[in-house]
Scaffold this motif. Structure first.
Motif, PDB file in Angstrom:
ATOM      1  N   MET A  37     -48.449  26.225   2.471  1.00 55.53           N
ATOM      2  CA  MET A  37     -49.472  26.825   3.334  1.00 55.53           C
ATOM      3  C   MET A  37     -50.868  26.319   2.996  1.00 55.53           C
ATOM      4  O   MET A  37     -51.151  25.952   1.859  1.00 55.53           O
ATOM      5  N   SER A  38     -51.743  26.367   4.019  1.00 53.94           N
ATOM      6  CA  SER A  38     -53.144  26.016   3.805  1.00 53.94           C
ATOM      7  C   SER A  38     -53.863  27.213   3.181  1.00 53.94           C
ATOM      8  O   SER A  38     -53.341  28.337   3.174  1.00 53.94           O
ATOM      9  N   HIS A  39     -55.067  26.974   2.682  1.00 55.79           N
ATOM     10  CA  HIS A  39     -55.860  28.064   2.103  1.00 55.79           C
ATOM     11  C   HIS A  39     -56.109  29.147   3.146  1.00 55.79           C
ATOM     12  O   HIS A  39     -56.059  30.343   2.834  1.00 55.79           O
ATOM     13  N   GLU A  40     -56.380  28.741   4.359  1.00 53.53           N
ATOM     14  CA  GLU A  40     -56.633  29.705   5.435  1.00 53.53           C
ATOM     15  C   GLU A  40     -55.397  30.567   5.697  1.00 53.53           C
ATOM     16  O   GLU A  40     -55.500  31.786   5.845  1.00 53.53           O
ATOM     17  N   GLN A  41     -54.223  29.949   5.739  1.00 54.60           N
ATOM     18  CA  GLN A  41     -52.991  30.706   5.965  1.00 54.60           C
ATOM     19  C   GLN A  41     -52.709  31.672   4.817  1.00 54.60           C
ATOM     20  O   GLN A  41     -52.266  32.801   5.040  1.00 54.60           O
ATOM     21  N   ILE A  42     -52.981  31.241   3.595  1.00 51.13           N
ATOM     22  CA  ILE A  42     -52.764  32.104   2.428  1.00 51.13           C
ATOM     23  C   ILE A  42     -53.695  33.309   2.486  1.00 51.13           C
ATOM     24  O   ILE A  42     -53.269  34.440   2.245  1.00 51.13           O
ATOM     25  N   ASN A  43     -54.952  33.077   2.800  1.00 52.75           N
ATOM     26  CA  ASN A  43     -55.896  34.199   2.905  1.00 52.75           C
ATOM     27  C   ASN A  43     -55.506  35.156   4.014  1.00 52.75           C
ATOM     28  O   ASN A  43     -55.607  36.373   3.859  1.00 52.75           O
ATOM     29  N   GLU A  44     -55.033  34.628   5.125  1.00 56.22           N
ATOM     30  CA  GLU A  44     -54.585  35.482   6.225  1.00 56.22           C
ATOM     31  C   GLU A  44     -53.380  36.320   5.794  1.00 56.22           C
ATOM     32  O   GLU A  44     -53.301  37.518   6.082  1.00 56.22           O
ATOM     33  N   ALA A  45     -52.446  35.679   5.080  1.00 51.34           N
ATOM     34  CA  ALA A  45     -51.263  36.390   4.590  1.00 51.34           C
ATOM     35  C   ALA A  45     -51.659  37.488   3.603  1.00 51.34           C
ATOM     36  O   ALA A  45     -51.105  38.587   3.619  1.00 51.34           O
ATOM     37  N   ARG A  46     -52.617  37.196   2.729  1.00 47.87           N
ATOM     38  CA  ARG A  46     -53.086  38.195   1.766  1.00 47.87           C
ATOM     39  C   ARG A  46     -53.702  39.385   2.488  1.00 47.87           C
ATOM     40  O   ARG A  46     -53.395  40.538   2.176  1.00 47.87           O
ATOM     41  N   ARG A  47     -54.541  39.095   3.480  1.00 44.57           N
ATOM     42  CA  ARG A  47     -55.197  40.191   4.233  1.00 44.57           C
ATOM     43  C   ARG A  47     -54.188  41.047   4.987  1.00 44.57           C
ATOM     44  O   ARG A  47     -54.375  42.249   5.133  1.00 44.57           O
ATOM     45  N   SER A  48     -53.110  40.426   5.459  1.00 39.53           N
ATOM     46  CA  SER A  48     -52.121  41.181   6.240  1.00 39.53           C
ATOM     47  C   SER A  48     -51.076  41.865   5.361  1.00 39.53           C
ATOM     48  O   SER A  48     -50.201  42.556   5.874  1.00 39.53           O
ATOM     49  N   GLY A  49     -51.158  41.667   4.033  1.00 40.37           N
ATOM     50  CA  GLY A  49     -50.243  42.361   3.129  1.00 40.37           C
ATOM     51  C   GLY A  49     -48.958  41.608   2.830  1.00 40.37           C
ATOM     52  O   GLY A  49     -48.076  42.126   2.152  1.00 40.37           O
ATOM     53  N   ARG A  50     -48.830  40.370   3.303  1.00 41.99           N
ATOM     54  CA  ARG A  50     -47.595  39.618   3.109  1.00 41.99           C
ATOM     55  C   ARG A  50     -47.473  39.018   1.713  1.00 41.99           C
ATOM     56  O   ARG A  50     -46.463  38.416   1.383  1.00 41.99           O
TER      57      ARG A  50
END
Length: 59
Positions: A37-50
């Motif tokens: 995953m890209s940094h952006e995808q990782i941050n999005e996943a973190r924010r969504s609780g994944r």
């Protein structure tokens, strides 16, 4: 700059994948997932609780 069709397609792909993951119980990501995953995808996943299982040592 991305064309509008590409952006919309990516949004729908992401929403569909998230719905499938939630329906199948696979909504938590693994370390292997993060490696792709890209940094952006990782941050999005973190924010969504994944990433909660990884962040709190449950996986």
């Amino acid at each position: 700059m991305s064309n509008p069709q590409s952006v919309i397609s990516q949004l729908f792909e992401r929403e569909i994948q998230e719905a499938v993951d939630k329906a199948t119980g696979n909504d938590q990501l693994s370390r292997e997932d993060l490696a792709r995953m890209s940094h952006e995808q990782i941050n999005e996943a973190r924010r969504s609780g994944r990433l909660n299982d990884l962040l709190f040592g449950r996986k």
